[in-house]
Motif scaffolding. Structure first.
Motif, PDB file in Angstrom:
ATOM      1  N   SER A 219       0.857  -1.327  -0.059  1.00  0.00           N
ATOM      2  CA  SER A 219       0.015  -0.229   0.018  1.00  0.00           C
ATOM      3  C   SER A 219       0.888   1.217   0.167  1.00  0.00           C
ATOM      4  O   SER A 219       0.565   2.234  -0.593  1.00  0.00           O
ATOM      5  CB  SER A 219      -0.964  -0.031   1.186  1.00  0.00           C
ATOM      6  OG  SER A 219      -0.109   0.058   2.526  1.00  0.00           O
ATOM      7  N   GLU A 220       2.103   1.256   0.569  1.00  0.00           N
ATOM      8  CA  GLU A 220       2.674   2.494   0.723  1.00  0.00           C
ATOM      9  C   GLU A 220       4.396   1.892   0.705  1.00  0.00           C
ATOM     10  O   GLU A 220       4.657   0.840   1.526  1.00  0.00           O
ATOM     11  CB  GLU A 220       2.500   3.325   1.929  1.00  0.00           C
ATOM     12  CG  GLU A 220       2.743   2.613   3.435  1.00  0.00           C
ATOM     13  CD  GLU A 220       2.214   3.720   4.428  1.00  0.00           C
ATOM     14  OE1 GLU A 220       3.064   4.370   4.846  1.00  0.00           O
ATOM     15  OE2 GLU A 220       0.957   3.426   4.679  1.00  0.00           O
ATOM     16  N   VAL A 221       5.102   2.780   0.218  1.00  0.00           N
ATOM     17  CA  VAL A 221       6.748   2.555   0.422  1.00  0.00           C
ATOM     18  C   VAL A 221       7.579   3.953   0.198  1.00  0.00           C
ATOM     19  O   VAL A 221       6.981   4.747  -0.464  1.00  0.00           O
ATOM     20  CB  VAL A 221       7.072   1.588  -0.841  1.00  0.00           C
ATOM     21  CG1 VAL A 221       6.724   2.150  -2.350  1.00  0.00           C
ATOM     22  CG2 VAL A 221       8.458   1.117  -0.799  1.00  0.00           C
ATOM     23  N   ASP A 222       8.427   3.721   0.933  1.00  0.00           N
ATOM     24  CA  ASP A 222       9.371   5.032   0.783  1.00  0.00           C
ATOM     25  C   ASP A 222      10.748   4.458   0.679  1.00  0.00           C
ATOM     26  O   ASP A 222      11.110   3.388   1.225  1.00  0.00           O
ATOM     27  CB  ASP A 222       9.119   6.180   2.003  1.00  0.00           C
ATOM     28  CG  ASP A 222       9.249   5.634   3.453  1.00  0.00           C
ATOM     29  OD1 ASP A 222       9.490   4.418   3.316  1.00  0.00           O
ATOM     30  OD2 ASP A 222       9.217   6.264   4.249  1.00  0.00           O
ATOM     31  N   THR A 223      11.642   5.497   0.249  1.00  0.00           N
ATOM     32  CA  THR A 223      13.172   4.953  -0.023  1.00  0.00           C
ATOM     33  C   THR A 223      14.091   5.766   0.960  1.00  0.00           C
ATOM     34  O   THR A 223      13.979   7.132   0.855  1.00  0.00           O
ATOM     35  CB  THR A 223      13.541   5.012  -1.411  1.00  0.00           C
ATOM     36  OG1 THR A 223      12.484   4.381  -2.309  1.00  0.00           O
ATOM     37  CG2 THR A 223      14.744   4.755  -1.771  1.00  0.00           C
ATOM     38  N   LEU A 224      15.076   5.108   1.561  1.00  0.00           N
ATOM     39  CA  LEU A 224      15.952   5.766   2.218  1.00  0.00           C
ATOM     40  C   LEU A 224      17.447   5.336   1.741  1.00  0.00           C
ATOM     41  O   LEU A 224      17.463   4.081   1.430  1.00  0.00           O
ATOM     42  CB  LEU A 224      15.790   5.644   3.513  1.00  0.00           C
ATOM     43  CG  LEU A 224      15.778   4.332   4.237  1.00  0.00           C
ATOM     44  CD1 LEU A 224      16.071   4.490   5.726  1.00  0.00           C
ATOM     45  CD2 LEU A 224      14.134   3.675   4.214  1.00  0.00           C
ATOM     46  N   ARG A 225      18.469   6.032   2.182  1.00  0.00           N
ATOM     47  CA  ARG A 225      19.809   5.714   1.873  1.00  0.00           C
ATOM     48  C   ARG A 225      20.662   5.448   3.065  1.00  0.00           C
ATOM     49  O   ARG A 225      20.410   6.104   4.018  1.00  0.00           O
ATOM     50  CB  ARG A 225      20.430   6.629   1.015  1.00  0.00           C
ATOM     51  CG  ARG A 225      21.736   6.643   0.467  1.00  0.00           C
ATOM     52  CD  ARG A 225      21.692   5.880  -0.971  1.00  0.00           C
ATOM     53  NE  ARG A 225      22.791   5.821  -1.534  1.00  0.00           N
ATOM     54  CZ  ARG A 225      23.083   4.723  -2.378  1.00  0.00           C
ATOM     55  NH1 ARG A 225      22.145   4.110  -2.897  1.00  0.00           N
ATOM     56  NH2 ARG A 225      24.225   4.638  -2.859  1.00  0.00           N
ATOM     57  N   GLU A 226      21.244   4.301   3.076  1.00  0.00           N
ATOM     58  CA  GLU A 226      22.029   4.098   4.374  1.00  0.00           C
ATOM     59  C   GLU A 226      23.550   3.583   3.890  1.00  0.00           C
ATOM     60  O   GLU A 226      23.745   2.466   3.288  1.00  0.00           O
ATOM     61  CB  GLU A 226      21.391   2.866   5.324  1.00  0.00           C
ATOM     62  CG  GLU A 226      20.277   3.310   5.825  1.00  0.00           C
ATOM     63  CD  GLU A 226      19.855   2.310   6.805  1.00  0.00           C
ATOM     64  OE1 GLU A 226      20.457   0.972   7.007  1.00  0.00           O
ATOM     65  OE2 GLU A 226      18.927   2.468   7.642  1.00  0.00           O
ATOM     66  N   GLY A 227      24.275   4.418   3.758  1.00  0.00           N
ATOM     67  CA  GLY A 227      25.704   4.332   3.246  1.00  0.00           C
ATOM     68  C   GLY A 227      25.536   4.198   1.678  1.00  0.00           C
ATOM     69  O   GLY A 227      25.105   5.021   1.380  1.00  0.00           O
ATOM     70  N   ASP A 228      26.160   3.004   1.297  1.00  0.00           N
ATOM     71  CA  ASP A 228      26.035   2.924  -0.239  1.00  0.00           C
ATOM     72  C   ASP A 228      24.768   2.024  -0.687  1.00  0.00           C
ATOM     73  O   ASP A 228      24.943   1.402  -1.523  1.00  0.00           O
ATOM     74  CB  ASP A 228      27.407   2.187  -0.736  1.00  0.00           C
ATOM     75  CG  ASP A 228      27.709   1.071  -0.013  1.00  0.00           C
ATOM     76  OD1 ASP A 228      26.887   0.680   0.873  1.00  0.00           O
ATOM     77  OD2 ASP A 228      28.655   0.397  -0.538  1.00  0.00           O
ATOM     78  N   CYS A 229      24.091   1.896   0.505  1.00  0.00           N
ATOM     79  CA  CYS A 229      22.890   1.012  -0.004  1.00  0.00           C
ATOM     80  C   CYS A 229      21.592   1.663   0.189  1.00  0.00           C
ATOM     81  O   CYS A 229      21.194   2.505   0.974  1.00  0.00           O
ATOM     82  CB  CYS A 229      22.789  -0.260   1.270  1.00  0.00           C
ATOM     83  SG  CYS A 229      21.588  -1.341   1.116  1.00  0.00           S
ATOM     84  N   THR A 230      20.749   1.241  -0.841  1.00  0.00           N
ATOM     85  CA  THR A 230      19.428   1.869  -1.041  1.00  0.00           C
ATOM     86  C   THR A 230      18.335   0.897  -0.403  1.00  0.00           C
ATOM     87  O   THR A 230      18.328  -0.175  -0.913  1.00  0.00           O
ATOM     88  CB  THR A 230      19.026   2.149  -2.255  1.00  0.00           C
ATOM     89  OG1 THR A 230      20.301   3.266  -3.123  1.00  0.00           O
ATOM     90  CG2 THR A 230      17.542   2.931  -2.375  1.00  0.00           C
ATOM     91  N   LEU A 231      17.639   1.243   0.342  1.00  0.00           N
ATOM     92  CA  LEU A 231      16.549   0.460   1.096  1.00  0.00           C
ATOM     93  C   LEU A 231      15.199   0.995   0.890  1.00  0.00           C
ATOM     94  O   LEU A 231      14.926   2.196   0.750  1.00  0.00           O
ATOM     95  CB  LEU A 231      16.734   0.456   2.760  1.00  0.00           C
ATOM     96  CG  LEU A 231      18.107  -0.069   3.194  1.00  0.00           C
ATOM     97  CD1 LEU A 231      18.180  -0.109   4.587  1.00  0.00           C
ATOM     98  CD2 LEU A 231      18.142  -1.563   2.536  1.00  0.00           C
TER      99      LEU A 231
END
Length: 480
Positions: A205-217
């Motif tokens: 239903s919902e999703v957001d994206t965040l960056r942790e170091g060199d990894c996209t989650l």
């Protein structure tokens, strides 16, 4: 004169009071879980004298595994009855820490069954040579049932035939020891991956994206993936492939992966032959995973994958200084001391599978056996028996525990607690090949480890399916 409003009486359901039960323990229960005397909480536990005699014989055996557990069981009993009088021991001594709300503490008693004799009013099994000890333990439960007809008297044993004999002798309540069960059905065992039918993103239903170091989650609601756990793989019928980096109360954090990149992974020249092998290789190579548990049928490649990564990590990546291969010696060889040679030479018959897998990895070399000997020396491969690993600590080591399905949770815990700093452990097992008569797939230490380990952020689980030995091996596994 008005006496006031009449009292309105309503029928109310009354809770059934907690019933204090009596459990008679067989020897194999205390060997399976040496702390079993603490498992029955507010109830009354009875240990026949015969059980103590059997523990006394077992504690001096050459088999280090069961002798150690017999000694721990004796020590647990001693802690409870240490300061009690003989009369108190026969009537029941309070077990510390066994209190629960609304009930007093549980008690532990020793029953002097050597005093029992034939009584026409109570069923009695004679002391034939082969069955004397089992019969004496059953007789204790039968006598307690006859003397306390209104109480719940139960024999607890992991011996199936003993349970049948006890019921056939007239004992109303006989049970297996179930404290170590973490599942009701082995089909519910975690596999390390989940296949989502159709398109995964259409279910979110919902999703957001965040960056942790060199990894996209990608962060999705926990409610969308209620069964997700850390280090689990997710894939659908389209091109979606993701890895669960972590889970909290509200969200699941996914790292999107590519099936092509997983299938292109190589360890020591070994390539994955199916998606499950590829996911297993990714877990083995994950810096954040300290323990990987690989389950699956014979011939699925568990041992080969674990060995290939070990050689890759030691000889190419220089991560570890040694490769330790360990397994429990089968019951037919309770003591390997009678075999000639060093510990590694004694273990050779039980670890031949690793030589077979080394041959697979180096079978195309010009001098196959020369390459194997060279690799064994360079990688510092050491073969150990689990019976002799306790009390030691292994640092900067890559450790493979093979054939773990026949171990109890207590045995596996004592081995994993040996893992020192900068080490990784890989636990292998096939729950369809248990040769311990007191262990089933539901009570195996491997099952316990999978279910407990899946909630640990530094553990990875993978069920490797698909027989890769041959079409004949696949037929035998599925149909014979």
């Amino acid at each position: 004169m008005d006496s006031g409003p009449a009292l309105r009486v309503e029928n109310s359901a009354t809770l059934k009071p907690l019933c204090r039960k009596t459990y008679v323990l067989d020897t194999n229960v205390l060997l399976h879980d040496p702390t079993a005397v603490n498992a029955f909480k507010q109830h009354h536990v009875v240990i026949p004298m015969t059980v103590l005699e059997e523990l006394d014989h077992i504690k001096d055996r050459r088999d280090k595994t069961v002798s150690r557990e017999a000694r721990i069981a004796i020590q647990m009993i001693d802690k409870v009855v240490d300061m009690a009088t003989p009369q108190q021991i026969q009537e029941g001594v309070e077990v510390p820490g066994s209190e629960i709300d609304g009930m007093g503490p549980g008690t532990l008693a020793i029953f002097p069954d050597q005093l029992l004799g034939d009584n026409t009013d109570v069923p009695f099994l004679d002391g034939t040579t082969d069955q004397a000890n089992d019969n004496r333990i059953i007789n204790v439960a039968l006598r307690l049932q006859a003397e306390n007809p209104n109480e719940f008297i139960c024999l607890v044993t992991k011996d199936i035939n003993m349970r049948i004999k006890a019921k056939g002798s007239g004992l109303l309540h006989v049970e297996d020891y179930r404290r170590d069960r973490v599942l009701d059905d082995i089909d519910l065992l975690a596999k390390g991956y989940e296949h989502i039918e159709g398109d995964f993103w259409s279910t979110i239903s919902e999703v957001d994206t965040l960056r942790e170091g060199d990894c996209t989650l990608h962060r999705v609601p926990r409610a969308s993936l209620p069964g997700a756990y850390a280090n689990q793989f997710l894939y659908d019928d389209q091109d979606f492939m993701a890895f669960v980096k972590r889970v909290d109360d509200e969200h699941v954090y996914l790292r999107c992966d590519s099936r092509d990149s997983l299938m292109n992974k190589r360890f020591w020249g070994l390539a994955p032959r199916n998606l499950e092998q590829a996911m297993a290789m990714a877990l083995l190579d994950d810096e954040d995973v300290d323990m990987t548990v690989l389950t699956g049928p014979a011939g699925s490649g568990k041992t080969l994958l674990a060995l290939a990564y070990g050689l890759h990590a030691i000889l190419e990546q220089k991560k570890y200084s040694k490769l330790i291969v360990a397994r429990s010696t089968p019951p037919i060889a309770e003591d390997i001391g009678f075999l000639p040679g060093t510990e590694e030479e004694k273990m050779a018959p039980w670890l031949a599978a690793f030589d077979d897998n080394l041959e697979i990895l180096h079978g195309t070399d010009e001098s196959c056996h020369g390459s194997i000997d060279y690799v064994k020396e360079r990688a510092n491969i050491q073969f150990k028996s689990l019976n002799f690993m306790r009390g030691r600590s292994f640092n900067n080591a890559y450790i493979i525990i093979d054939e773990s399905q026949g171990l109890t949770q207590f045995q596996l815990k004592s081995v994993i607690s040996r893992v020192g700093a900068d080490s990784k452990i890989v636990v292998l097992g096939n729950l369809a090949q248990i040769d311990n008569k007191y262990i089933s797939p539901l009570t195996s230490g491997l099952t316990y480890l999978v279910e407990k380990g899946k909630n640990y952020s530094h553990a990875g689980i993978m069920h490797v399916n698909g027989i890769v030995r041959s079409r004949l091996a696949a037929f035998a596994e599925e149909n014979l």
